[in-house]
Design an enzyme around this catalytic site. Sequence first.
Site, short mmCIF file in Angstrom:
data_model
loop_
_atom_site.label_atom_id
_atom_site.label_comp_id
_atom_site.label_asym_id
_atom_site.label_seq_id
_atom_site.Cartn_x
_atom_site.Cartn_y
_atom_site.Cartn_z
N LYS A 146 0.82 -1.22 0.00
CA LYS A 146 0.00 0.00 0.00
C LYS A 146 0.85 1.26 0.00
O LYS A 146 0.40 2.33 -0.43
CB LYS A 146 -0.92 0.01 1.22
CG LYS A 146 -1.98 -1.07 1.20
CD LYS A 146 -3.17 -0.69 0.34
CE LYS A 146 -4.31 -1.67 0.52
NZ LYS A 146 -5.47 -1.34 -0.35
N SER A 179 -9.24 1.14 7.74
CA SER A 179 -8.87 0.58 9.04
C SER A 179 -7.63 -0.28 8.91
O SER A 179 -7.23 -0.94 9.85
CB SER A 179 -10.02 -0.24 9.60
OG SER A 179 -10.39 -1.23 8.67
#
Lengths: 318, 318
Positions: free
Chosen positions: B56, B81
């Site tokens: 990511k 989250s």
Amino acid sequence: MAEEFRPDINDVREAHRLIAPYIHRTPVLTSRSLNEIAGASLFFKCENFQRTGSFKMRGATNAVFSLSEAEASRGVVTPSSGNHGAALALAARIRGIAAWVVMPNNAPNVKRQAVEAYGGKVTLCEPTIRSRQETAAAVQAQTGAVLIHPYDNDKIIAGQGTATLELMEEIPDLDVVIAPVSGGGLLSGTSIAAKGLRPQIRVVGGEPKNADDAFQSLRAGHIVPLDHSDTIADGLRASLAPRTFAILSRNVDEVSLVAESEIVAAMQLIWGRMKIVVEPSGAVSAAPALNRRIGADGKRIGIILSGGNVDLGSLPFS
Amino acid sequence: MAEEFRPDINDVREAHRLIAPYIHRTPVLTSRSLNEIAGASLFFKCENFQRTGSFKMRGATNAVFSLSEAEASRGVVTPSSGNHGAALALAARIRGIAAWVVMPNNAPNVKRQAVEAYGGKVTLCEPTIRSRQETAAAVQAQTGAVLIHPYDNDKIIAGQGTATLELMEEIPDLDVVIAPVSGGGLLSGTSIAAKGLRPQIRVVGGEPKNADDAFQSLRAGHIVPLDHSDTIADGLRASLAPRTFAILSRNVDEVSLVAESEIVAAMQLIWGRMKIVVEPSGAVSAAPALNRRIGADGKRIGIILSGGNVDLGSLPFS
């Protein structure tokens, strides 16, 4: 004293030439966040990525490939319930000779399977030192196999030193190097390579407080046998031999003791931050640096991560 | 159709030039024993070693560094989250701007701490999709921050493709590449890079059987939303967006479904044999190869290991 002191750095270099085709050149990893915790620059030599999962492959391969054709043809034998047995089995298979591994009959099934997966012939004995020795001697007598002691052996020691030789080829200006100590084969080889390449380097042993015979022995000036040990670092339950005691007495600057909780905490940091699997014995060499206990603030520290063989079904994390 | 299709391989190359100073070039690892199990040659691109512990970081860094000075000065916001939130927080900190991460109030403490450790400002919301969106919109309205969607964003997709760009620089002759699929950002980027560099390559998505919306969507020819998921691969519980659906429809040859027990078994093989920590989502991309389910016997297979963020205190091994 002008006496010849063996093995020396040239033996380590010779070992490396001999074994290089058969072992992995393992990576040297670094971690920003562990450097912050240690207040120093850490260079992890990752023997957890070595073949068979530990540095033992280096010494075993050097021992097996140093045998004459005549010796080799009779095979090798060792008493070992751990990483040395698996490594000796694979080294023997690579050379095309037999390996007998004497294991206590209460050894975990998974360890037995590992030895057999590498082609080793497992011979069971009672879980006593006496039975181990007698059984190994009986196998020797029957087969003529050459006994390869896990650490009281110059070829083993020189082979284990090749991890540090590789590390210092990549990072020549280390101030400190740390390795775990049990029987002393890895720390002996580490110290010979490190001081041979860079005499001013500090050599530190990491040892579980609950199995502190090397610490006691070096302080007393004679071998203090380990009469009892209760440590999660199951690779570190052996006692020094005369050969490794002599080498460590000469080369090691400090043995740093590590509590059980510190072993688990170091494992958790290495697994969690570096994303690699190391066994408790590997964490023992990292803990002195992570706990800033060796007076090496701001220094460049090499850490030998000895291996990565753990039972994933019973990990100490909670 | 001659329409422009974005992002393309040039966007991935541009992303790589932009983000290279801020990300790790992660290693490509191989494993003899996993090759034997798979009956193929596996090349693992280890994004578990990426900064913040997952791929990511690539997309987030590309998105943050692609903002104009004026946009950047207002900061960024995202509902997440998981790994995207931590990565966006770090990318923003590197650029010196603010990041707001909207997290459900039942998110594990450890995830919240990770975002905060990278300098992100956590804004809690109710654990519903509606509350997430409303809270993110409220933060945007108050601060003027730019919303960076976790995958429905061309810069994110191009950034995620850089993992495959690096992999194929090292191993150009791959026959197959596999990445996990959830919202589809990583698989979209993977497919764009892979087909852009080597049009004949097969692109496979690995998806948990218990969260099979990408499989269903590509078969149906329209987005089938995920109404329920119950998988250990907690990074793979999102549904495709129109942008990722379009890219995957064009580029992906197969989505291979993986049972929960197969995810755990693949994790155990990777941890136990390769000695690296990967999260369940990473194992999802390895499982189709390890189970010989994609008709790639003897082939050269690239596998994107997406990340290594796991809770060591609750592992699925027994």
